[in-house]
Design an enzyme around this catalytic site. Structure first.
Site, PDB file in Angstrom:
ATOM      1  N   CYS A 325       0.814  -1.212   0.000  1.00  0.00           N
ATOM      2  CA  CYS A 325       0.000   0.000   0.000  1.00  0.00           C
ATOM      3  C   CYS A 325       0.848   1.263   0.000  1.00  0.00           C
ATOM      4  O   CYS A 325       0.498   2.256   0.635  1.00  0.00           O
ATOM      5  CB  CYS A 325      -0.916   0.007   1.205  1.00  0.00           C
ATOM      6  N   ASP A 326       1.975   1.224  -0.658  1.00  0.00           N
ATOM      7  CA  ASP A 326       2.803   2.423  -0.779  1.00  0.00           C
ATOM      8  C   ASP A 326       2.849   2.779  -2.253  1.00  0.00           C
ATOM      9  O   ASP A 326       3.164   1.939  -3.092  1.00  0.00           O
ATOM     10  CB  ASP A 326       4.214   2.142  -0.252  1.00  0.00           C
TER      11      ASP A 326
END
Ligand SMILES: *Cc1c(COP(=O)(O)O)cnc(C)c1O
Length: 377
Positions: A325-326
């Site tokens: 989730c980056d």
């Protein structure tokens, strides 16, 4: 990709991304270095892949080791190498780690400033030191820039200071940049090294060794010269700059020792688009990305060969991203990656030449994903 890896993958199903390292390839690489540079000792750069089996194999073959921390030294010692085969090659060291290295029996240290020389004179009196000089890294796909080394004029002062403090001013080192595709790039650095040798000799200090560093490439998508070309170019440059007084030499291959020995098996998690616009690129998300071990895709520097079960079919340009989730976890976007149009969610893909700088860069549990699973065969 070797038959041994192919057979292992087929026979041993596994959930999640995994790196498989073929130790036969590492052995072949070691022998190729020894043959291409017969009078040069090999110090394997441990950070490239510190798997115990890799270290044990190289220790058994007679390799020495370039380490950057006490922990790496302990791994090398556990693999069966003695301390006289270890260098502390990091120019940035805590003084208490120098003292520990000394206690372990390590006698060879890198420096690039007088401040570091003073630490070594206090914590490891009488040790051998070599001064690292700057290299601009041109021609390299993963350049090491200005973080390490000093200008050659300063290296003279650094070594003279070491001599004055009772250390052994042992030699000069440099690194021409990792994944260096031009064998001629050693020439300029060797010219500087020879000047440092001469200048110090005039002051009564006689250096012994040139550390030629790493930089030897792995074949990714583009062709690279073979290790023999590097050996010939380096030997030619040594003759040119040192005449018939060629010093002791060492190399510190990391990538070139293990890069082509490993393959990562990964899975396609999602294939999607950002709009219904036909010209919009496809996004392909794998279960491994920058935080799972493919950190060298940073700035799209290293482009790995990727194989799918559908190769040969028509391809489309894809943005390739990892599963975390980056938003930085996108590997190839500026230059999209051609992948088969028939690729599907759940397909396996093989990311080749991933034996170097993958396990050591994989995060411990970002988003809960475990570090890259590794098997040596
Ligand atoms: C990382 C490193 C190496 C290995 O470099 P490669 O390009 O992987 O061969 C060698 N020497 C030093 C000092 C290093 O930091």
């Amino acid at each position: 990709m070797t038959d041994r890896i192919r057979n292992y993958l087929a026979a041993t199903p596994f959930e999640g991304p995994r790196l498989v390292v073929d130790l036969d390839v590492v052995r072949d690489n070691y022998r190729s270095f020894a043959k291409a540079l017969p009078d040069t000792r090999v110090f394997y750069a441990v950070k490239a892949n510190p798997e115990p089996q890799v270290l044990q194999l190289l220790a058994g073959l007679g390799s020495c080791f370039d380490t950057a921390s006490v922990q790496e030294m302990r791994m090398v010692l556990a693999a069966g190498a003695t301390a006289d085969r270890i260098s502390f090659g990091n120019t940035v060291k805590k003084e208490r780690d120098i003292a520990t290295a000394r206690q372990l029996g390590v006698d060879l240290y890198a420096v690039d400033c007088v401040e570091e020389v003073e630490k070594i004179a206090r914590a490891a009196p009488g040790a051998k030191v070599f001064a690292r000089i700057l290299c601009d890294g041109s021609g390299a796909e993963w350049p090491l820039s200005r973080k390490f080394g000093c200008v050659p004029e300063m290296a003279v002062d650094v070594l003279e200071h070491a001599h004055r403090l009772g250390l052994i001013a042992y030699g000069v080192s440099f690194h021409v940049g990792s994944q260096q595709r031009d064998p001629k790039m050693w020439d300029g650095a060797l010219a500087s090294a020879a000047t440092i040798f001469r200048t110090l000799a005039e002051r009564g200090i006689h250096l012994s060794m040139v550390n030629l560093g790493g930089g030897f490439p792995t074949r990714y998508l583009k062709k690279v010269p073979g290790v023999r070309s590097y050996g010939e170019a380096i030997f030619g440059a040594l003759r040119k700059h040192f005449g018939n007084r060629i010093p002791e030499t060492i190399i510190e291959p990391g990538r070139g020792m293990v890069g082509n020995a490993g393959v990562i098996e990964s899975e396609v998690v999602l294939i999607s688009k950002k709009s219904n616009d036909e010209s919009e690129a496809r996004w392909v998300y794998l279960d491994i990305g920058k935080f799972g071990g493919l950190a060298e895709t940073m700035d799209e520097a290293i482009r790995y060969p990727i194989k799918t079960e559908r190769d040969g079919a028509e391809t489309v340009p894809c943005v390739l991203a990892g599963p975390t989730c980056d938003s930085a976890d996108v590997m190839y976007e500026k230059v999209p990656y051609e992948l088969p149009i028939s690729l599907e969610i759940g397909d396996r893909v093989l990311i080749e030449a991933t034996g170097a700088y993958t396990t050591t860069y994989s995060s411990v549990a970002f988003n809960g994903f475990p570090p890259l699973h590794t098997v040596c065969i």
